[in-house]
Design a protein around this motif. Structure first.
Motif, PDB file in Angstrom:
ATOM      1  N   ASP A  22     113.940  19.215 -16.420  1.00 13.72           N
ATOM      2  CA  ASP A  22     112.537  19.496 -16.701  1.00 13.72           C
ATOM      3  C   ASP A  22     112.284  20.976 -16.444  1.00 13.72           C
ATOM      4  OD1 ASP A  22     112.027  16.832 -17.274  1.00 13.72           O
ATOM      5  OD2 ASP A  22     111.359  16.371 -15.231  1.00 13.72           O
ATOM      6  N   ALA A  23     111.395  21.556 -17.229  1.00 14.49           N
ATOM      7  CA  ALA A  23     111.120  22.990 -17.142  1.00 14.49           C
ATOM      8  C   ALA A  23     110.664  23.394 -15.749  1.00 14.49           C
ATOM      9  CB  ALA A  23     110.078  23.392 -18.180  1.00 14.49           C
ATOM     10  N   ASP A  24     109.810  22.573 -15.112  1.00  9.95           N
ATOM     11  CA  ASP A  24     109.315  22.928 -13.782  1.00  9.95           C
ATOM     12  C   ASP A  24     110.423  22.864 -12.730  1.00  9.95           C
ATOM     13  OD1 ASP A  24     109.397  20.148 -14.031  1.00  9.95           O
ATOM     14  OD2 ASP A  24     107.647  19.817 -12.745  1.00  9.95           O
ATOM     15  N   VAL A  25     111.359  21.936 -12.896  1.00  9.18           N
ATOM     16  CA  VAL A  25     112.487  21.834 -11.968  1.00  9.18           C
ATOM     17  C   VAL A  25     113.374  23.074 -12.101  1.00  9.18           C
ATOM     18  CG1 VAL A  25     114.587  20.537 -11.400  1.00  9.18           C
ATOM     19  CG2 VAL A  25     112.462  19.310 -11.926  1.00  9.18           C
ATOM     20  N   LEU A  26     113.681  23.450 -13.324  1.00  3.31           N
ATOM     21  CA  LEU A  26     114.525  24.621 -13.563  1.00  3.31           C
ATOM     22  C   LEU A  26     113.838  25.895 -13.063  1.00  3.31           C
ATOM     23  CD1 LEU A  26     117.139  25.739 -14.678  1.00  3.31           C
ATOM     24  CD2 LEU A  26     116.039  25.879 -16.915  1.00  3.31           C
ATOM     25  N   THR A  27     112.548  26.013 -13.288  1.00  2.80           N
ATOM     26  CA  THR A  27     111.794  27.180 -12.820  1.00  2.80           C
ATOM     27  C   THR A  27     111.843  27.271 -11.299  1.00  2.80           C
ATOM     28  OG1 THR A  27     110.335  27.109 -14.735  1.00  2.80           O
ATOM     29  CG2 THR A  27     109.518  28.286 -12.797  1.00  2.80           C
ATOM     30  N   ALA A  28     111.684  26.135 -10.635  1.00  2.00           N
ATOM     31  CA  ALA A  28     111.725  26.127  -9.169  1.00  2.00           C
ATOM     32  C   ALA A  28     113.115  26.485  -8.655  1.00  2.00           C
ATOM     33  CB  ALA A  28     111.307  24.757  -8.642  1.00  2.00           C
ATOM     34  N   LEU A  29     114.157  25.956  -9.303  1.00  2.00           N
ATOM     35  CA  LEU A  29     115.525  26.276  -8.885  1.00  2.00           C
ATOM     36  C   LEU A  29     115.811  27.762  -9.056  1.00  2.00           C
ATOM     37  CD1 LEU A  29     117.434  23.220 -10.378  1.00  2.00           C
ATOM     38  CD2 LEU A  29     117.317  23.823  -7.962  1.00  2.00           C
ATOM     39  N   ARG A  30     115.521  28.285 -10.233  1.00  6.54           N
ATOM     40  CA  ARG A  30     115.768  29.705 -10.487  1.00  6.54           C
ATOM     41  C   ARG A  30     114.901  30.587  -9.597  1.00  6.54           C
ATOM     42  NH1 ARG A  30     116.242  29.651 -17.083  1.00  6.54           N
ATOM     43  NH2 ARG A  30     118.458  29.115 -17.153  1.00  6.54           N
ATOM     44  N   GLY A  31     113.704  30.121  -9.308  1.00  2.04           N
ATOM     45  CA  GLY A  31     112.782  30.871  -8.458  1.00  2.04           C
ATOM     46  C   GLY A  31     113.232  30.931  -7.009  1.00  2.04           C
ATOM     47  N   SER A  32     114.178  30.074  -6.630  1.00  3.24           N
ATOM     48  CA  SER A  32     114.653  30.075  -5.244  1.00  3.24           C
ATOM     49  C   SER A  32     115.626  31.219  -4.988  1.00  3.24           C
ATOM     50  CB  SER A  32     115.308  28.738  -4.895  1.00  3.24           C
ATOM     51  OG  SER A  32     116.516  28.550  -5.612  1.00  3.24           O
ATOM     52  N   GLY A  33     115.959  31.965  -6.046  1.00  2.00           N
ATOM     53  CA  GLY A  33     116.781  33.156  -5.869  1.00  2.00           C
ATOM     54  C   GLY A  33     118.233  32.970  -6.249  1.00  2.00           C
ATOM     55  N   GLU A  34     118.994  34.039  -6.034  1.00  2.00           N
ATOM     56  CA  GLU A  34     120.401  34.039  -6.376  1.00  2.00           C
ATOM     57  C   GLU A  34     121.126  32.935  -5.610  1.00  2.00           C
ATOM     58  OE1 GLU A  34     123.877  37.331  -6.083  1.00  2.00           O
ATOM     59  OE2 GLU A  34     121.894  38.031  -6.689  1.00  2.00           O
ATOM     60  N   GLY A  35     122.051  32.279  -6.283  1.00  2.00           N
ATOM     61  CA  GLY A  35     122.806  31.188  -5.670  1.00  2.00           C
ATOM     62  C   GLY A  35     122.193  29.825  -5.898  1.00  2.00           C
ATOM     63  N   TRP A  36     121.194  29.747  -6.795  1.00  2.00           N
ATOM     64  CA  TRP A  36     120.504  28.481  -7.007  1.00  2.00           C
ATOM     65  C   TRP A  36     121.439  27.406  -7.549  1.00  2.00           C
ATOM     66  CZ3 TRP A  36     120.087  26.224 -11.826  1.00  2.00           C
ATOM     67  CH2 TRP A  36     120.328  27.043 -12.936  1.00  2.00           C
ATOM     68  N   GLN A  37     122.431  27.773  -8.333  1.00  2.00           N
ATOM     69  CA  GLN A  37     123.353  26.771  -8.869  1.00  2.00           C
ATOM     70  C   GLN A  37     124.214  26.179  -7.760  1.00  2.00           C
ATOM     71  OE1 GLN A  37     125.001  29.401 -11.823  1.00  2.00           O
ATOM     72  NE2 GLN A  37     124.040  28.224 -13.478  1.00  2.00           N
ATOM     73  N   SER A  38     124.645  27.003  -6.834  1.00  2.00           N
ATOM     74  CA  SER A  38     125.427  26.506  -5.697  1.00  2.00           C
ATOM     75  C   SER A  38     124.584  25.601  -4.815  1.00  2.00           C
ATOM     76  CB  SER A  38     125.968  27.670  -4.868  1.00  2.00           C
ATOM     77  OG  SER A  38     126.891  28.417  -5.630  1.00  2.00           O
ATOM     78  N   ARG A  39     123.314  25.974  -4.604  1.00  2.00           N
ATOM     79  CA  ARG A  39     122.423  25.125  -3.802  1.00  2.00           C
ATOM     80  C   ARG A  39     122.154  23.807  -4.507  1.00  2.00           C
ATOM     81  NH1 ARG A  39     120.326  30.110  -2.935  1.00  2.00           N
ATOM     82  NH2 ARG A  39     118.619  29.867  -4.397  1.00  2.00           N
ATOM     83  N   MET A  40     122.016  23.832  -5.831  1.00  2.06           N
ATOM     84  CA  MET A  40     121.811  22.600  -6.584  1.00  2.06           C
ATOM     85  C   MET A  40     123.055  21.715  -6.454  1.00  2.06           C
ATOM     86  SD  MET A  40     120.802  22.011 -10.610  1.00  2.06           S
ATOM     87  CE  MET A  40     122.307  22.724 -11.245  1.00  2.06           C
ATOM     88  N   ASN A  41     124.231  22.318  -6.540  1.00  2.00           N
ATOM     89  CA  ASN A  41     125.477  21.570  -6.385  1.00  2.00           C
ATOM     90  C   ASN A  41     125.547  20.926  -4.996  1.00  2.00           C
ATOM     91  OD1 ASN A  41     128.273  21.082  -7.645  1.00  2.00           O
ATOM     92  ND2 ASN A  41     128.777  21.863  -5.620  1.00  2.00           N
ATOM     93  N   ALA A  42     125.179  21.689  -3.962  1.00  2.00           N
ATOM     94  CA  ALA A  42     125.200  21.175  -2.594  1.00  2.00           C
ATOM     95  C   ALA A  42     124.199  20.034  -2.426  1.00  2.00           C
ATOM     96  CB  ALA A  42     124.914  22.299  -1.604  1.00  2.00           C
ATOM     97  N   ALA A  43     123.021  20.160  -3.043  1.00  3.35           N
ATOM     98  CA  ALA A  43     122.011  19.109  -2.942  1.00  3.35           C
ATOM     99  C   ALA A  43     122.496  17.828  -3.635  1.00  3.35           C
ATOM    100  CB  ALA A  43     120.693  19.575  -3.555  1.00  3.35           C
ATOM    101  N   LEU A  44     123.119  17.959  -4.789  1.00  2.00           N
ATOM    102  CA  LEU A  44     123.667  16.795  -5.479  1.00  2.00           C
ATOM    103  C   LEU A  44     124.800  16.157  -4.665  1.00  2.00           C
ATOM    104  CD1 LEU A  44     123.699  18.133  -9.138  1.00  2.00           C
ATOM    105  CD2 LEU A  44     122.314  16.228  -8.256  1.00  2.00           C
ATOM    106  N   ARG A  45     125.642  16.986  -4.089  1.00  4.77           N
ATOM    107  CA  ARG A  45     126.742  16.486  -3.254  1.00  4.77           C
ATOM    108  C   ARG A  45     126.194  15.703  -2.069  1.00  4.77           C
ATOM    109  NH1 ARG A  45     131.748  17.054  -2.548  1.00  4.77           N
ATOM    110  NH2 ARG A  45     132.070  18.515  -4.239  1.00  4.77           N
TER     111      ARG A  45
END
Length: 89
Positions: free
Chosen positions: A57-80
Motif C-alpha cells: 500500500d502507498a501509505d505503508v511504502l511511504t512510511a517505510l521509506r520515510g524511516s530513513g536509510e536502511g528501511w529495506q533491512s528493517r522491513m526484512n528484520a520485521a518480517l523475520r
C-alpha cells in the motif's frame, strides 16, 4: 606485416610501441596477488538475499521509506521477527 599469433598472445616486443598507462587504465585494471585475482568491491556474503517484487500500500511504502536509510533491512528484520525465524548473523 606480421600475422597475429593464434594463441591470443601479442606479438608486441618493442617497449617504445607500448600503450600509454594512464590513471584511467590503473583505475580499471585487475589486481593480482601472484596468480590470484583480488576482487574489488563489497565482499560476497555467505547467505545472499534474493531480489523480489512485492506490492505494498502507498501509505505503508511511504512510511517505510520515510524511516530513513536502511528501511529495506528493517522491513526484512520485521518480517523475520513476525515469522519467528530468529536473527541472522
Amino acid at each position: 606485416m606480421s600475422e597475429k599469433p593464434q594463441n591470443g598472445e601479442s606479438d608486441w616486443v618493442d617497449p617504445d610501441d607500448a600503450p600509454e598507462l594512464t590513471a584511467d587504465y590503473f583505475d580499471h585494471a585487475d589486481w593480482y596477488n601472484g596468480e590470484t585475482l583480488i576482487r574489488r568491491g563489497r565482499p560476497r556474503l555467505e547467505v545472499t538475499k534474493q531480489q523480489v517484487t512485492v506490492r505494498l500500500d502507498a501509505d505503508v511504502l511511504t512510511a517505510l521509506r520515510g524511516s530513513g536509510e536502511g528501511w529495506q533491512s528493517r522491513m526484512n528484520a520485521a518480517l523475520r521477527d513476525w515469522l519467528k525465524l530468529g536473527s541472522k548473523s
